[in-house]
Design an enzyme around this catalytic site. Structure first.
Site, PDB file in Angstrom:
ATOM      1  CG  ASP A 110      -2.135   0.875   1.037  1.00 50.78           C
ATOM      2  OD1 ASP A 110      -2.117   1.724   0.127  1.00 50.78           O
ATOM      3  OD2 ASP A 110      -3.094   0.711   1.800  1.00 50.78           O
ATOM      4  CG  HIS A 111       2.809   4.830  -2.407  1.00 47.19           C
ATOM      5  ND1 HIS A 111       2.431   6.059  -2.918  1.00 47.19           N
ATOM      6  CD2 HIS A 111       4.101   4.965  -2.040  1.00 47.19           C
ATOM      7  CE1 HIS A 111       3.462   6.894  -2.864  1.00 47.19           C
ATOM      8  NE2 HIS A 111       4.481   6.264  -2.343  1.00 47.19           N
TER       9      HIS A 111
END
Ligand SMILES: *[C@@H]1O[C@H](CO)[C@@H](O)[C@H](O)[C@H]1NC(C)=O
Length: 366
Positions: free
Chosen positions: A311-312
Site C-alpha cells: 500500500d502506498h
C-alpha cells in the site's frame, strides 16, 4: 448574425460550466474518494490484475464504495474527467492551476525504463537530496474566478502536465485520491496549506488578479514556503456543496509525526494509520492520550486482503465511532518524514468512516 449567436452560445456555456470534481459519469460532484487496489490476482474491480482497478465513492452516496467499471487506464472515469477540464483549457491564461509532486512527473518519453533513464533519475535524486527538501505532498488545484477543485493523491509522477495517462510506476501499490469542489473564496485557504507544505511544483499558472486575492498561494507559486513558528496550520475547508473537511498542514520545521502530534490530538481520537513504511519506523508510544497505531493489513470491498507493504496510500482512520473521521493525505508515518512538509485532509462522516474502519483488517495495538 451567426457570430452574434455563437457569442451568445459560448458566453452561456462559460457561465454554466464551472470547474468542479467530476463523477464517474462526468457530472459535477461535490467530492469523491478513490482507492486504487494493489496489483493482485482479483477480478473485482476490473483492471486489478493490471494494477489499475479502483474503488470509488462520492458525496451522492457517502460510504458506498463501488468497484469502478472503467479502470485507470481508461479516460472515462472520475479522475480523468476531473483532470480533463484542465487539459482541454491549458492555454487559457485566465485560469489558475498548480500541479505538484515530490516525485516529479516524467514526460511521456522518459517513462520507458531505459538504463539511461535510470541513471538520470539517480543523478536527479542525488541533486535533490542536496537541495532543501520539498514537502512530501502530491496534488492538483485548478480554479477559475468562480470555482474549482483540489485533488489530493498519493501517486508518484502523476499526473502528466498535458494529458491524462495513468503511470506504470503507480500500478504495483495501492493508492488513494480525494477530490473536493470549492467556490473561489476557499482558494486562499488552500494556498495557506500549500505554503506550509512546500510542494515541488512542475506546472502552474496564477493569473495576476487571483494573486492579489490569494497572497499565500502567490508565495507558493513564487517558490516561497513557511519557515519558523507556527509550524502547522489546521483549517476547515467548506466545499461548494457545504461539506466541511479539516485540513492539516505541517511545515518541515514541525519535526514530529503529523498524525500523533497534530491530527489525533486535534480530532481528540486515537487513529489507525496506513502509510508507506520502509525503515525509520516510529516507535510505538502507549502513553499517548490519543495514540496512533499502524495498520498491518487492509481488506477493501470484496477484494483479497493485502499487507501494508502493498500500500502506498496515506490514510488515517479514527478508531471511535463517536469521532467518525477519515483522513486522506500525503505524508507517511516514518521518522524521516518529521522534517518534510505534508498534510492530510479529514472528513467527519459516519458513512465514510464505517466503510473505511471496516477496511482495517489488522492494526497494531498497545
Ligand atoms: C510518549 O508520549 C508521552 C506523552 O506525550 C511522552 O512524554 C513520551 O516522551 C513519549 N515516549 C516516546 C518513547 O516517544
Amino acid at each position: 448574425m451567426e457570430k452574434l449567436l455563437a457569442l451568445i452560445f459560448f458566453g452561456y456555456i462559460s457561465v454554466v460550466c464551472s470547474i468542479s470534481c467530476k463523477d464517474q459519469n462526468n457530472k459535477d460532484v461535490d467530492w469523491f474518494i478513490t482507492y486504487k487496489m494493489p496489483k493482485q490476482a482479483d477480478s473485482s474491480p476490473p483492471g486489478i490484475a493490471n494494477g489499475v482497478g479502483f474503488y470509488y465513492m462520492d458525496s451522492n452516496l457517502a460510504g458506498d464504495l463501488k468497484p469502478s467499471t472503467n479502470d485507470l487506464s481508461s479516460s472515462d472515469q472520475a479522475i480523468a474527467y476531473t483532470l480533463q477540464q484542465y487539459y482541454s483549457q491549458q492555454s487559457n491564461s485566465d485560469l489558475f492551476h498548480v500541479m505538484y509532486n515530490d516525485e516529479m512527473a516524467a514526460s511521456l518519453e522518459e517513462k520507458s525504463g531505459s538504463a539511461w533513464g535510470w541513471l538520470k533519475e539517480k543523478v536527479k535524486s542525488v541533486l535533490r537530496s542536496k537541495a532543501v527538501e520539498y514537502g512530501h505532498t502530491k496534488g492538483v488545484v485548478f480554479f477559475d474566478n468562480d470555482a474549482g477543485y483540489w485533488l489530493v493523491h498519493s501517486v508518484p509522477k502523476f499526473p502528466l502536465s498535458d494529458s491524462y495517462v495513468y503511470p506504470d510506476n503507480g500500478m504495483i501499490y495501492a493508492q488513494s485520491m480525494l477530490c473536493m469542489s470549492f467556490k473561489y473564496s476557499e482558494l486562499s485557504k488552500i494556498g495557506t496549506q500549500l505554503y506550509y507544505n512546500h510542494p515541488q511544483i512542475y506546472s502552474s499558472n496564477l493569473p495576476t488578479s487571483m494573486a492579489a486575492d490569494n497572497p499565500d498561494l502567490a508565495k507558493v507559486i513564487g517558490g516561497q514556503y513557511k519557515s519558523g513558528a507556527p509550524y502547522s496550520s489546521t483549517l476547515d475547508l467548506t466545499t461548494a456543496g457545504g461539506t466541511t473537511f479539516k485540513s492539516f498542514a505541517k511545515s518541515a520545521d514541525f519535526n514530529q509525526d503529523l498524525y500523533a502530534s497534530l491530527v489525533a490530538p486535534t480530532l481528540k481520537t486515537p487513529l489507525d494509520v496506513e502509510t508507506w513504511r520502509r525503515g525509520d519506523e516510529i516507535p510505538q508510544n502507549c502513553s499517548l492520550k490519543y495514540g496512533v497505531q499502524n495498520v498491518e493489513d487492509m481488506k477493501v470491498g470484496t477484494s483479497t486482503t493485502f499487507k501494508y507493504t502493498k500500500d502506498h496510500s496515506k490514510v488515517g482512520i479514527s478508531t471511535q465511532a463517536s469521532a467518525p473521521y477519515t483522513c486522506i493525505g500525503d505524508i507517511n508515518r516514518m521518522t524521516s518524514q518529521f522534517v518534510r512538509g505534508g498534510g492530510t485532509i479529514c472528513i467527519n462522516n459516519a458513512a465514510v468512516w464505517t466503510t473505511y474502519f471496516q477496511m482495517i483488517a489488522t492494526a497494531d495495538s498497545c
